[in-house]
Write a protein that holds these residues in place. Structure first.
Motif, PDB file in Angstrom:
ATOM      1  N   SER A  66      42.780  46.241  49.241  1.00 31.98           N
ATOM      2  CA  SER A  66      41.474  45.579  49.136  1.00 31.98           C
ATOM      3  C   SER A  66      40.383  46.535  48.692  1.00 31.98           C
ATOM      4  N   GLU A  70      40.691  46.392  43.108  1.00 30.26           N
ATOM      5  CA  GLU A  70      39.803  45.912  42.055  1.00 30.26           C
ATOM      6  C   GLU A  70      39.668  46.932  40.931  1.00 30.26           C
ATOM      7  N   ARG A  71      39.652  48.202  41.280  1.00 33.46           N
ATOM      8  CA  ARG A  71      39.556  49.234  40.241  1.00 33.46           C
ATOM      9  C   ARG A  71      40.833  49.256  39.399  1.00 33.46           C
ATOM     10  N   ILE A  73      42.832  46.704  38.883  1.00 30.39           N
ATOM     11  CA  ILE A  73      42.821  45.486  38.062  1.00 30.39           C
ATOM     12  C   ILE A  73      41.880  45.664  36.870  1.00 30.39           C
ATOM     13  N   GLU A  74      40.749  46.294  37.089  1.00 30.90           N
ATOM     14  CA  GLU A  74      39.808  46.532  35.992  1.00 30.90           C
ATOM     15  C   GLU A  74      40.428  47.411  34.928  1.00 30.90           C
ATOM     16  N   ASN A  98      32.278  41.064  35.175  1.00 23.49           N
ATOM     17  CA  ASN A  98      31.619  39.954  35.873  1.00 23.49           C
ATOM     18  C   ASN A  98      31.836  38.639  35.135  1.00 23.49           C
ATOM     19  N   ARG A 101      35.496  37.589  35.734  1.00 20.43           N
ATOM     20  CA  ARG A 101      35.682  37.023  37.083  1.00 20.43           C
ATOM     21  C   ARG A 101      35.071  35.632  37.172  1.00 20.43           C
ATOM     22  N   TYR A 123      43.281  39.061  33.580  1.00 18.69           N
ATOM     23  CA  TYR A 123      42.726  39.338  34.904  1.00 18.69           C
ATOM     24  C   TYR A 123      43.453  38.527  35.978  1.00 18.69           C
ATOM     25  N   VAL A 127      45.610  40.141  39.055  1.00 15.89           N
ATOM     26  CA  VAL A 127      45.296  39.864  40.463  1.00 15.89           C
ATOM     27  C   VAL A 127      46.518  39.317  41.178  1.00 15.89           C
ATOM     28  N   ASP A 131      48.356  41.405  44.158  1.00 13.51           N
ATOM     29  CA  ASP A 131      48.440  40.838  45.508  1.00 13.51           C
ATOM     30  C   ASP A 131      49.889  40.657  45.944  1.00 13.51           C
TER      31      ASP A 131
END
Length: 464
Positions: A66, A70-71, A73-74, A98, A101, A123, A127, A131
């Protein structure tokens, strides 16, 4: 598998491991019950031991994903673009992510960047895959830890000692996190304040009498040179929080504590004390509405009635009165505890010598409980100094250096909110001044808290 589903699955499997380990330990303990010293811990400790071994590594994996997921995924999303189209600037990359998303979540009907719709499927896939991998790894570690702990179950295994050690480790971790958070706050304030004092003289900030933090956006702009004298803010904070509010809170809080502990019947005390403490649970924004819509107009009418026709609708008196009402429970609760801690024999001895109840309270009870009362008052002052919403809604934003309670004044916390509201540039003196104000406010409250603890420690009386 979403992160929430993985978390629920991990918790469910940990609960199953707890029940299975407890059941197995119970059977082993029953079989070994006839031998002296063969059983060390109860089944519940064996179950807790296995559950912790299973749950801890899985939660660490999910928490780490968590934080860093995110980094990753980016990087996957941006890496799908050709090298020539990849955004170099951090702001451009953040804006692109942004939009991506928003498209995936359905919150953005149309993207401004033509590349964003192409990256939305990438994206979503990143994700989902991330996950799934994190959830699978967490479940695998949970099963491994649970099976290893399950295999260690024996009647003589010191599960209780191991569980207590695990609990101590969790408590130590919580303490370390709290300490590191405090250090992080202090260091961030100091770092940004140093940057501010590189632009503005500390002498001007601490002794200046004019506060107008407007800096020029262009070299040819006129009238925005900025004045960063914070004395009006410090005075407003002391005037509202430490003078007016305390003039309300100390008498009402102390007298209510004396009545509840010395005069009120036990049945009445059981009702009045919770009602009084409800004031501490009211949100400060509600106090702010009350101050702005009810108290402030009444204060202005009072000012007009005594001949002050130019009285402001926002006043220090309105904010201070409501703030004093808000902190009554802090003063009352500390005074109540201090008076209750005084031995009843001292009160009965005073009454037996012929003193009246009022004389006993003034000459015996209050002096004996004075350290706790003073400590409570100082803690209440630090709470009032840090209040924001009441001042924003009832006292205004004008930085006036005045002793007139009917005038509009402002405080340090109010200016911090004003300076950091909206989009700000963190390389200008205007924005960085909020951190300098925060550092001064932190030092003020820290000194008050240390002094309060010192007073309580030095003058505390130990009664048997």
């Amino acid at each position: 598998m979403t992160l929430l589903i993985a978390l629920l699955l991990v918790i469910g499997l940990a609960g199953f491991a707890y029940l299975a380990a407890r059941a197995r330990a119970g059977k082993m303990i029953v079989a070994a019950a006839g031998r002296f010293g063969a059983v060390h811990s109860r089944p519940v400790y064996h179950g807790a031991y296995v559950a912790v071994l299973a749950l801890a590594p899985a939660l660490i994996v999910l928490a780490g994903w968590s934080l860093v997921g995110e980094r990753w995924i980016e990087q996957q999303v941006v890496g799908a673009l050709p090298a020539a189209d990849q955004p170099v600037d951090k702001l451009d990359r953040a804006a692109l992510m942004n939009e991506v998303r928003g498209l995936v979540a359905g919150d953005l009907p149309q993207a401004f960047n033509p590349v964003a719709p192409k990256l939305a499927p990438v994206y979503a896939a990143a994700v989902a895959n991330g996950d799934l991998l994190a959830g699978a790894l967490a479940v695998a570690l949970l099963c491994g830890g649970g099976l290893w702990g399950y295999g260690r179950i024996r009647p003589d295994f010191r599960a209780r000692t191991a569980v207590e050690s695990q609990v101590q480790a969790v408590l130590l971790l919580a303490s370390v996190v709290a300490i590191l958070t405090t250090f992080g706050i202090v260091l961030s304030l100091i770092f940004e304040s140093i940057r501010f004092f590189g632009m503005v003289s500390p002498v001007e900030f601490l002794t200046g009498l004019q506060w107008s933090p407007q800096t020029a956006l262009r070299a040819d702009q006129v009238g925005s040179t900025g004045s960063f004298g914070a004395v009006p803010l410090f005075w407003g904070t002391i005037f509202i929080g430490a003078i007016i509010a305390m003039l309300v809170a100390i008498p009402l809080g102390l007298l209510s504590a004396i009545y509840l502990t010395q005069y009120a019947a036990p049945s009445l005390r059981r009702w009045l004390k919770p009602v009084l403490e409800l004031l501490a649970g009211v949100p400060t924004v509600v106090y702010g509405f009350f101050a702005a819509l009810t108290v402030a107009p009444l204060v202005r009418q009072l000012a007009v009635a005594i001949g002050m026709s130019d009285a402001s609708s926002d006043s220090a008196l309105a904010a201070g009165l409501v703030m004093g009402i808000m902190i009554i429970p802090f003063v009352s609760s500390m005074a109540d505890d201090s008076l209750t801690a005084v031995p009843r024999a001292m009160r009965d001895g005073s009454l037996a010598m012929g003193a009246t109840m009022s004389e006993t309270v003034k000459k015996v009870m209050v002096p004996a409980a004075l350290p706790g009362i003073v400590g409570g008052v100082l803690l209440a002052v630090s709470r009032a100094i840090g209040e924001t919403m009441i001042v924003v809604m009832a006292a205004g934003l004008a930085a006036n250096l005045t002793a007139n309670p009917f005038s509009s004044v402002t405080t340090v916390t109010t200016q911090i909110v004003a300076l950091l509201t909206g989009d700000q540039e963190f390389d200008s003196a205007k924005t960085l001044s909020a951190f300098a104000l925060g550092l001064v406010l932190f030092c003020m409250t820290l000194v008050l808290n240390i002094y309060a603890l010192a007073v309580v420690k030095r003058y505390r009386e130990a009664y048997e």
